[in-house]
Scaffold this motif. Sequence first.
Motif, PDB file in Angstrom:
ATOM      1  N   PHE A 145       0.840  -1.201   0.000  1.00  0.00           N
ATOM      2  CA  PHE A 145       0.000   0.000   0.000  1.00  0.00           C
ATOM      3  C   PHE A 145       0.870   1.244   0.000  1.00  0.00           C
ATOM      4  O   PHE A 145       1.955   1.262   0.591  1.00  0.00           O
ATOM      5  N   ASP A 146       0.368   2.301  -0.624  1.00  0.00           N
ATOM      6  CA  ASP A 146       0.934   3.630  -0.434  1.00  0.00           C
ATOM      7  C   ASP A 146       0.378   4.143   0.904  1.00  0.00           C
ATOM      8  O   ASP A 146      -0.839   4.292   1.044  1.00  0.00           O
ATOM      9  N   PRO A 147       1.223   4.397   1.904  1.00  0.00           N
ATOM     10  CA  PRO A 147       0.727   4.722   3.250  1.00  0.00           C
ATOM     11  C   PRO A 147      -0.214   5.920   3.295  1.00  0.00           C
ATOM     12  O   PRO A 147      -1.241   5.876   3.972  1.00  0.00           O
ATOM     13  N   GLU A 148       0.124   6.989   2.561  1.00  0.00           N
ATOM     14  CA  GLU A 148      -0.702   8.199   2.618  1.00  0.00           C
ATOM     15  C   GLU A 148      -2.066   7.964   1.974  1.00  0.00           C
ATOM     16  O   GLU A 148      -3.101   8.373   2.511  1.00  0.00           O
ATOM     17  N   ARG A 149      -2.071   7.314   0.811  1.00  0.00           N
ATOM     18  CA  ARG A 149      -3.352   7.052   0.142  1.00  0.00           C
ATOM     19  C   ARG A 149      -4.223   6.144   0.998  1.00  0.00           C
ATOM     20  O   ARG A 149      -5.437   6.335   1.110  1.00  0.00           O
ATOM     21  N   LEU A 150      -3.602   5.138   1.624  1.00  0.00           N
ATOM     22  CA  LEU A 150      -4.371   4.212   2.449  1.00  0.00           C
ATOM     23  C   LEU A 150      -4.964   4.917   3.664  1.00  0.00           C
ATOM     24  O   LEU A 150      -6.133   4.713   4.010  1.00  0.00           O
ATOM     25  N   GLU A 151      -4.159   5.774   4.294  1.00  0.00           N
ATOM     26  CA  GLU A 151      -4.665   6.493   5.472  1.00  0.00           C
ATOM     27  C   GLU A 151      -5.848   7.379   5.101  1.00  0.00           C
ATOM     28  O   GLU A 151      -6.857   7.429   5.813  1.00  0.00           O
ATOM     29  N   ASP A 152      -5.739   8.070   3.976  1.00  0.00           N
ATOM     30  CA  ASP A 152      -6.837   8.931   3.533  1.00  0.00           C
ATOM     31  C   ASP A 152      -8.092   8.106   3.251  1.00  0.00           C
ATOM     32  O   ASP A 152      -9.203   8.491   3.631  1.00  0.00           O
TER      33      ASP A 152
END
Length: 364
Positions: free
Chosen positions: A280-287
């Motif tokens: 996962f891309d961490p920032e995209r997943l968090e959003d």
Amino acid sequence: MNADLNAKSMVPVTILTGFLGAGKTTLLKRILTEYHGKRIAVIENEFGPESIDNDLLVQDLDEEIVELNNGCVCCTVRGDLMRTLNNLRERRQAGELNFERVIIETTGMANPGPVCQTFFMDDDIADYYRLDAVVTIVDAKHGMTTLDQQEEAQKQVGFADRLLISKKDLVNEADYQTLRHRLIKINPRATITPVNFGETDLQSILDVSGFNLNAILDVDPDFLESDHPDAADDHSHDHAHAHAHEHDGDCSPACGHHEHHHKAHSDDIGAFVFRSNRPFDPERLEDFLSGIVQVFGPDLMRYKGILYLKGINRRMLFQGVHMLMSAEPGKAWLAKDKKGSKMVFIGRHLPQEIFTQGLENCLV
């Protein structure tokens, strides 16, 4: 290390819930009267004719906490659960009460979600108590009907870390397996055990660590696998059940399953699993997860998983209850490990395709 030591010093709490008449009170009476060597505080919130405090314990209706001769404490909730827990904490810290763990009984019609949230929302409670598990008791004889008629019963199954099936001796094996298969479809991550409350092993419902991410993944690293033994077993049982009832005409009362044999069960609560070997891309997943929780939080019962994130050499472990979500680093990925993410979502009418597409869009 400090976090581990702190967790060990906290008072573990078990939430005991279940269908009306399934046997919660029978189990609690045993806990509160048997000399089992454990000092337990039971918070009892079951008002009605079967309530423990009505016929067994409390003579003085003004007293909320009663000490028992087996080392346990019985506490009746006559107000707010947070106030009751803080009262117990203060009296334990002052040396007035001596208990090692807490069991909270909810009413048979209650959704366990708000009780779970109590341990995330109040700082004094969150620092002192450790939510260990939700244990749900299901009545084998009336379980299918209860699930059909009461969404709260489905929520009780959805929140569970342990499912105890009572009254198995009152149904035939085919009907038991049908119920068990349905429970697994609603909540594939809970352990299912038939129980006789006269012989229930208390250790099987205590120290479950269902809300401790590292602990449950150490105990059962494959709990999200589609070929989990429970799921595999029940596929064959369901197949056998279908063939066991091939006969002409309607089921008779003597058949034992005339109530639900011809009926398809469409439960409001269900579960699905997302897996990927791509990071996962961490920032995209968090959003994305933040947005999902905002929109679907009230309908999310439990969600949990292992995340493989780009640029991070450890597993990230996450879980949530309704709109409250937490994450913490897990074990480091080793060269021999097959990296990947596994996530399970349990909730009411969750749009699986929206979740799946959104998560896929967060992959690198």
